[in-house]
Design a protein around this motif. Structure first.
Motif, PDB file in Angstrom:
ATOM      1  N   GLU A 142      30.977  41.578  39.606  1.00 26.14           N
ATOM      2  CA  GLU A 142      32.135  40.791  39.168  1.00 26.14           C
ATOM      3  C   GLU A 142      33.378  41.122  39.996  1.00 26.14           C
ATOM      4  O   GLU A 142      34.195  40.251  40.275  1.00 26.14           O
ATOM      5  CB  GLU A 142      32.402  41.029  37.683  1.00 26.14           C
ATOM      6  N   CYS A 143      33.513  42.387  40.365  1.00 20.41           N
ATOM      7  CA  CYS A 143      34.596  42.770  41.277  1.00 20.41           C
ATOM      8  C   CYS A 143      34.134  42.487  42.694  1.00 20.41           C
ATOM      9  O   CYS A 143      33.140  43.060  43.157  1.00 20.41           O
ATOM     10  CB  CYS A 143      34.948  44.250  41.117  1.00 20.41           C
ATOM     11  N   SER A 144      34.822  41.625  43.375  1.00 16.51           N
ATOM     12  CA  SER A 144      34.393  41.228  44.719  1.00 16.51           C
ATOM     13  C   SER A 144      34.589  42.322  45.756  1.00 16.51           C
ATOM     14  O   SER A 144      34.156  42.183  46.899  1.00 16.51           O
ATOM     15  CB  SER A 144      35.149  39.969  45.153  1.00 16.51           C
ATOM     16  N   TYR A 145      35.252  43.426  45.356  1.00 19.54           N
ATOM     17  CA  TYR A 145      35.473  44.538  46.284  1.00 19.54           C
ATOM     18  C   TYR A 145      34.563  45.721  45.959  1.00 19.54           C
ATOM     19  O   TYR A 145      34.682  46.782  46.555  1.00 19.54           O
ATOM     20  CB  TYR A 145      36.935  44.989  46.227  1.00 19.54           C
ATOM     21  N   THR A 206      39.908  47.738  45.440  1.00 23.59           N
ATOM     22  CA  THR A 206      40.299  46.378  45.098  1.00 23.59           C
ATOM     23  C   THR A 206      41.658  45.993  45.681  1.00 23.59           C
ATOM     24  O   THR A 206      42.552  46.822  45.825  1.00 23.59           O
ATOM     25  CB  THR A 206      40.345  46.197  43.570  1.00 23.59           C
ATOM     26  N   HIS A 207      41.758  44.718  46.002  1.00 21.87           N
ATOM     27  CA  HIS A 207      43.028  44.127  46.423  1.00 21.87           C
ATOM     28  C   HIS A 207      43.507  43.115  45.379  1.00 21.87           C
ATOM     29  O   HIS A 207      44.487  42.414  45.606  1.00 21.87           O
ATOM     30  CB  HIS A 207      42.873  43.412  47.770  1.00 21.87           C
ATOM     31  N   ASP A 208      42.784  43.031  44.274  1.00 19.43           N
ATOM     32  CA  ASP A 208      43.115  42.055  43.239  1.00 19.43           C
ATOM     33  C   ASP A 208      44.380  42.453  42.482  1.00 19.43           C
ATOM     34  O   ASP A 208      44.711  43.644  42.390  1.00 19.43           O
ATOM     35  CB  ASP A 208      41.960  41.930  42.247  1.00 19.43           C
ATOM     36  N   PRO A 209      45.083  41.488  41.909  1.00 20.39           N
ATOM     37  CA  PRO A 209      46.256  41.808  41.087  1.00 20.39           C
ATOM     38  C   PRO A 209      45.849  42.548  39.822  1.00 20.39           C
ATOM     39  O   PRO A 209      44.701  42.468  39.379  1.00 20.39           O
ATOM     40  CB  PRO A 209      46.851  40.426  40.770  1.00 20.39           C
ATOM     41  N   LYS A 211      46.264  42.153  36.624  1.00 23.31           N
ATOM     42  CA  LYS A 211      45.683  41.407  35.521  1.00 23.31           C
ATOM     43  C   LYS A 211      44.195  41.178  35.738  1.00 23.31           C
ATOM     44  O   LYS A 211      43.381  41.321  34.811  1.00 23.31           O
ATOM     45  CB  LYS A 211      46.411  40.070  35.359  1.00 23.31           C
ATOM     46  N   THR A 212      43.821  40.825  36.959  1.00 24.49           N
ATOM     47  CA  THR A 212      42.406  40.603  37.289  1.00 24.49           C
ATOM     48  C   THR A 212      41.619  41.898  37.190  1.00 24.49           C
ATOM     49  O   THR A 212      40.504  41.934  36.654  1.00 24.49           O
ATOM     50  CB  THR A 212      42.271  40.014  38.705  1.00 24.49           C
ATOM     51  N   VAL A 213      42.199  42.983  37.712  1.00 21.73           N
ATOM     52  CA  VAL A 213      41.518  44.278  37.698  1.00 21.73           C
ATOM     53  C   VAL A 213      41.255  44.742  36.268  1.00 21.73           C
ATOM     54  O   VAL A 213      40.170  45.226  35.941  1.00 21.73           O
ATOM     55  CB  VAL A 213      42.345  45.331  38.461  1.00 21.73           C
ATOM     56  N   ASP A 241      48.146  45.591  48.923  1.00 22.07           N
ATOM     57  CA  ASP A 241      47.667  45.767  47.546  1.00 22.07           C
ATOM     58  C   ASP A 241      46.557  46.811  47.437  1.00 22.07           C
ATOM     59  O   ASP A 241      45.751  46.765  46.507  1.00 22.07           O
ATOM     60  CB  ASP A 241      47.172  44.431  46.966  1.00 22.07           C
TER      61      ASP A 241
END
Length: 286
Positions: A142-145, A206-209, A211-213, A241
């Motif tokens: 689910e986490c693309s990283y 992760t480089h996600d914001p 809220k997504t994390v 990020d």
């Protein structure tokens, strides 16, 4: 056979022989004129290198590095990571360059998907490699990283320093030489090299914001930057990020460092990094 045809055939053969002879003489003269004299120091360096052919030096094999370090004054002597300081000193003595010890570094996996409870968005059915799985919608996690966990890093390691436990790579500190083969093999770029004497590390890529994390991982970095503000050495930063640690700055700050980054992190992502006495299975994020 017709005498005329025979004469023509023999003439043709003789012509081809003459052409071949002329070409041979020309090649021999060219080889002699443009020959590059082999430097005996290259062989000497080859003899002292570890011979792992791991490519960690950035050159095509040990011979490529031996030629470069002998012939190029800008190539340092400390790029044979398996050989470490002993080989660096031997190469420096042969080449007459400044002695430099190889940096003691180790591979670390910047991912905590197991501890963070990262789920899968689909069941991957295909060629069992991380590189193959990453082509299908960025991989099954689910986490693309996140680490995909199919073992491309394991297959790439020439020293057998990586094993998979629950589809997660575990580094054996006693075997890892920091050659970087696993780092180059990982399609998600979740493996990095850090100093053996590093104080802390951050197992998240992760480089996600934020809220997504929070929705995907219980321990993923939300880039709140509290670690950046807390670090007295100015060794922690957020770039694109992603939290990064300048280990040289961190270590240079001295023993009075209070590891404020570890304490201030609200998600407890920062972890102390100690390798002394570690065995296989100890260097993992979860």
């Amino acid at each position: 056979m017709d005498p005329v045809l025979l004469k023509l055939a023999l003439g043709g053969i003789a012509f081809l022989v003459c052409i071949g002879l002329l070409f041979g003489i020309g090649l021999a003269l060219a080889a002699q004129k443009f020959a590059v004299e082999a430097n005996p120091k290259v062989e000497e360096v080859l003899e002292v290198l570890a011979g792992a052919q791991c490519g960690g030096c950035g050159y095509p094999g040990c011979e490529g590095y031996a030629e470069a370090v002998v012939n190029d004054p800008d190539v340092p002597t400390n790029l044979c990571f398996p050989g470490k300081a002993a080989v660096a000193e031997a190469v420096a003595e042969i080449t007459g360059k400044k002695v430099g010890g190889a940096a003691n570094i180790i591979a670390s996996v910047r991912c905590s998907r197991i501890d963070g409870g990262v789920g899968q968005k689909y069941q991957y059915l295909g060629y069992e490699t991380c590189a193959g799985a990453s082509l299908a919608f960025g991989g099954p996690q689910e986490c693309s990283y996140a680490c995909i966990g199919l073992g491309d890093c394991v297959a790439s390691c020439p020293f057998g320093a990586i094993t998979l436990e629950n589809a997660y790579p575990v580094i054996d500190a006693a075997k890892c030489v920091g050659c970087g083969s696993c780092m180059r093999a990982c399609p998600k770029k979740v493996i990095e090299l850090i100093p053996l004497k590093a104080r802390v590390w951050v197992p998240c890529s992760t480089h996600d914001p934020g809220k997504t994390v929070r929705a995907l991982c219980k321990v993923g970095c939300i880039t709140c930057k509290m670690c950046v503000k807390a670090c007295p050495a100015g060794a922690v930063s957020v770039e694109n990020d992603l939290v990064r640690i300048d280990h040289e700055k961190c270590l240079a700050y001295g023993p009075e460092c209070n590891l404020a980054c570890v304490e201030k992190c609200p998600r407890k992502i920062f972890q102390t990094f100690q390798t002394e006495g570690k065995k296989a299975g100890d260097l993992k994020a979860a």
